[in-house]
Enzyme design. Structure first.
Site, PDB file in Angstrom:
ATOM      1  N   GLU A  76       0.713  -1.113   0.022  1.00  0.00           N
ATOM      2  CA  GLU A  76      -0.164   0.096  -0.121  1.00  0.00           C
ATOM      3  C   GLU A  76       0.879   1.263   0.003  1.00  0.00           C
ATOM      4  OE1 GLU A  76      -3.543  -0.543   2.468  1.00  0.00           O
ATOM      5  OE2 GLU A  76      -3.439   1.460   3.339  1.00  0.00           O
ATOM      6  N   ASP A  77       1.968   1.291   0.757  1.00  0.00           N
ATOM      7  CA  ASP A  77       2.584   2.458   0.918  1.00  0.00           C
ATOM      8  C   ASP A  77       4.082   2.572   0.410  1.00  0.00           C
ATOM      9  OD1 ASP A  77       0.422   3.359   2.477  1.00  0.00           O
ATOM     10  OD2 ASP A  77       1.395   2.659   4.219  1.00  0.00           O
TER      11      ASP A  77
END
Ligand code: MN
Length: 722
Positions: A76-77
């Protein structure tokens, strides 16, 4: 913050065969991927995945879950990809990591839509593998623990509210009570700080008065040790939130709560639990009615424990729960503990269960029931409703758990399995015994359904099912069924008249020509209107065959003249009755609907003429005190040719194709005219119909009755009076 080697040690402590290399690799990978990202607290980002992995290790989860705890934010990051993680850590880890990752490639119209779509994805992923939920909960728990670092208050409240709405119920559903309790308490503090602080103060006062949990724990512990019972005593205080909720739900004041503090005695075997109980009841006065043995009869979610309340050493009422370590772990950590114990005793079976998620069919069903919801906000609302509604948990014959709304019946159960099973539900057995379909199910019931293809939903079912799924399925069926039956009936009505009065055949194409005139959109509507009496067959036929209309008009004029010639009495009245003044208006009483040939009396109504009752009508009792109103009357020997009298019947017909048609055929054959037909009750092997039939007189009625009695499809019938 836990260190890398401490985490590994923790995992090894409950899983000596843990794949240490995998965990170390995941740690290093996550550290590199997150680089010098920072948390809101200013700490290195890596502290978060490490803390999540630590929480998951507390839950004693498997290697893959711990590794995903470390990796869970990489997709996600950071710049990591699914392929990269799959190559380095294998498919299992990659899929789990993907499962806990939010959607990022899609542009959303609103925050709400984004939340809904992400929730939908999470549900899907966890229905494939329940570990996705465990990891997500670990992630959420750490985020809530560090929520105070988030600077904006609105953001903190929004996060806490989302957690309350979605993650708390999910944790509850899988029995992860430690996580659930911490989440709701911490979130409550953020959402309603004033209420939280007030209760916190009260708790402090209480501790001063009653002595601390530690002190009491020590007393009970020493007491049991002295008795030679080597057990562990743990005290626990109810969380502020659960106190708040109980006060709200039961409308109690803080001072009225008796279970704020409870003590748990953890033993090393089942036998010891009962020994401890015996000793405690010996030493302290037991409060009657408070003892519950959930060991010999566990709660449906698997919870086991002995519960009792005694007057404790300080003279206060004390709640005590006694259980083994295994029971305790399952009580605290539900699915995670189940899985762990299974893993130790039967690793293969555990793997299999994990893969199939045997216990989590409710999850699949939740997803199923939400599948059609297109609007994301509605989706989220429905999901919350479903998660929050109180449930009854029952079992299928194979032992699968089914969660139903509280108050659900075996029919709700049947519909929850499949709408066809619901529609064809004939009988239900609960715990091996046949019960009425309206029986309310209790937690832990084992339910089995016997279906029969000939069985159909009855309108009465709608009165006792509670789940939306059952309700809408029954309504759908009845609606279609009713339309079908009425269309068939409408067709029949038209055909009988065509046959009787020698009309040419009428095709559906013919009918399309008169749609406009009869106010129908399609041919089916014409049949419906005929069946419902909104339209008379003559109206349709007159439109189609205007020349026949003329013929008929002439014929009936002739008949009327003939009839008038024969009649002597009460010319102005449609019915011929002797013993009345000419011109008086006559009503046939609806309560008894007497037929020509039956004995009758007249009752004078001021200003409203005379009502004709059957001599044996019960209503007549009302007029016993008014003899002046009674008239001696009788039917004239001759009645107008076209005069018809309505008789109402309750007719029970077999539940089989063609039965209704046998009834209508019988009536038509006897020259009767059905003016109203309704299904009163739909049964297993018979249906009860309410039927109004026009007959000429009592002998006509008797002929019709004989014919009805001889019709095989008719189980029984009665003439309705009153
Ligand atoms: Mn995270």
């Amino acid at each position: 913050m836990i260190r890398q080697y401490e985490l590994i040690d923790k995992v090894l402590s409950y899983n000596p065969k843990a794949n240490v290399a995998l965990l170390n690799k995941a740690y290093v990978y996550s550290m590199k991927a997150h680089g010098n990202q920072k948390r809101a607290s200013g700490e290195p980002y890596l502290t978060h995945p490490l803390a999540v992995a630590d929480i998951l290790a507390d839950l004693k989860l498997d290697d893959a879950s711990i590794a995903v705890g470390l990796l869970h934010d990489t997709l996600e990051d950071t710049l990591s990809t699914f392929e990269e993680i799959e190559e380095l850590f294998g498919r299992d880890v990659a899929e789990l990591t993907d499962g806990v990752t939010k959607l990022s490639m899609i542009k959303f119209d609103s925050k709400k839509q984004e939340q809904a779509e992400n929730f939908r994805k999470l549900l899907m992923a966890m229905s494939k593998d329940i570990r996705v939920l465990l990891i997500k909960l670990g992630d959420r728990l750490h985020n809530i623990r560090t929520l105070h670092h988030v600077p904006k208050v609105e953001k903190r409240v929004a996060k806490a509210q989302e957690t309350m709405d979605i993650f708390v119920p999910l944790a509850d559903r899988i029995g992860l009570y430690t996580v659930k309790t911490e989440l709701e308490d911490s979130c409550f503090k953020v959402i309603n700080p004033t209420a939280y602080e007030k209760l916190e103060e009260k708790m402090n006062t209480m501790r001063e008065e009653m002595g601390t949990v530690e002190k009491m724990t020590k007393i009970i512990q020493e007491d049991l040790n002295k008795a030679g019972l080597n057990v562990q005593v743990v005290g626990r205080e109810k969380t502020i939130f659960s106190i708040h909720r109980k006060m709200q739900r039961k409308h109690l004041k803080f001072e009225q709560l008796t279970d704020i503090i409870a003590y748990r005695v953890i033993t090393n075997n089942k036998q010891k639990c009962y020994e401890v109980l015996g000793h405690l009841h010996d030493k302290y006065k037991a409060i009657p009615g408070r003892f519950k043995d959930y060991i010999s009869s566990p709660k449906p979610n698997g919870y086991q424990s002995l519960h009792t309340s005694v007057i404790g050493p300080t003279g206060d009422r004390v709640e005590i729960q006694i259980r083994t370590q295994e029971m305790h772990d399952i009580a605290e950590n539900g699915v995670a503990a189940h899985w762990l114990y299974k893993m130790q005793s039967n690793p293969e079976e555990a793997e299999k269960q994990l893969g199939e998620n045997i216990q989590y069919k409710w999850l699949k069903r939740l997803i199923d029931s939400l599948q059609d919801t297109k609007d994301p906000e509605e989706f989220l609302e429905n999901a919350k409703l479903d998660l929050f509604s109180e449930n009854t948990f029952v079992f299928t014959p194979k032992g699968d758990l089914v969660s139903l709304k509280k108050g659900a019946t075996p029919l709700d159960f049947a519909y929850s399995i499949h709408s066809e099973i619901g529609n064809q539900c004939q009988t239900a057995k609960v715990n091996g015994r046949v019960v009425p379909l309206r029986t309310q199910l209790q937690n832990g019931d084992q339910v089995s359904i016997v279906t029969n293809k000939a069985q159909h939903p009855s309108p009465a079912w709608r009165n006792f099912v509670v789940t939306g799924r059952a309700k809408s399925a029954i309504n759908r069926y009845l609606h279609l069924q009713q339309l079908d039956e009425q269309i068939r009936l409408g067709k029949e009505i038209l055909e009988k008249i065509i046959l009787k009065d020698d009309y040419p055949t009428v095709t559906e194409k013919d009918l399309t020509k008169v749609l406009k005139e009869v106010g129908a959109k399609e041919v089916q509507d014409v049949y419906l209107a005929l069946a419902q009496g909104r339209l008379f067959p003559r109206q349709v036929l007159d439109l189609l065959f205007p020349h026949k209309k003329k013929e008929r008009a002439e014929q009936s004029k002739q008949e009327k003249e003939e009839a008038a010639a024969k009649k002597v009495n009460s010319k102005s009245s449609a019915v011929a009755i002797d013993g009345l003044t000419d011109g008086i208006s006559i009503h046939i009483a609806k309560c008894c609907s007497p037929l020509p040939g039956e004995e009758i009396v007249g009752i004078v109504n001021t200003g409203r003429g005379v009502t004709i009752h059957a001599k044996n009508c019960d209503t007549l009792e009302k007029y016993m005190d008014e003899p002046e109103r009674w008239l001696n009357v009788s039917w004239s020997g001759e009645q107008p040719v076209n005069q018809a009298f309505e008789v109402r019947f309750r007719i029970t017909i077999q539940h089989q194709p063609g039965a209704l048609s046998a009834l209508t055929t019988c009536v038509f054959n006897q020259g009767g005219n059905i003016t109203d037909l309704q299904m009163e009750q739909r049964g297993l092997d018979s249906n009860v119909m309410l039927c109004a039939i026009e007959v000429k007189d009592v002998s006509h009625f008797k002929r019709l009755s004989t014919a009805l009695g001889q019709t095989e499809a008719i189980v029984g019938f009665e003439r309705l009076k009153g």
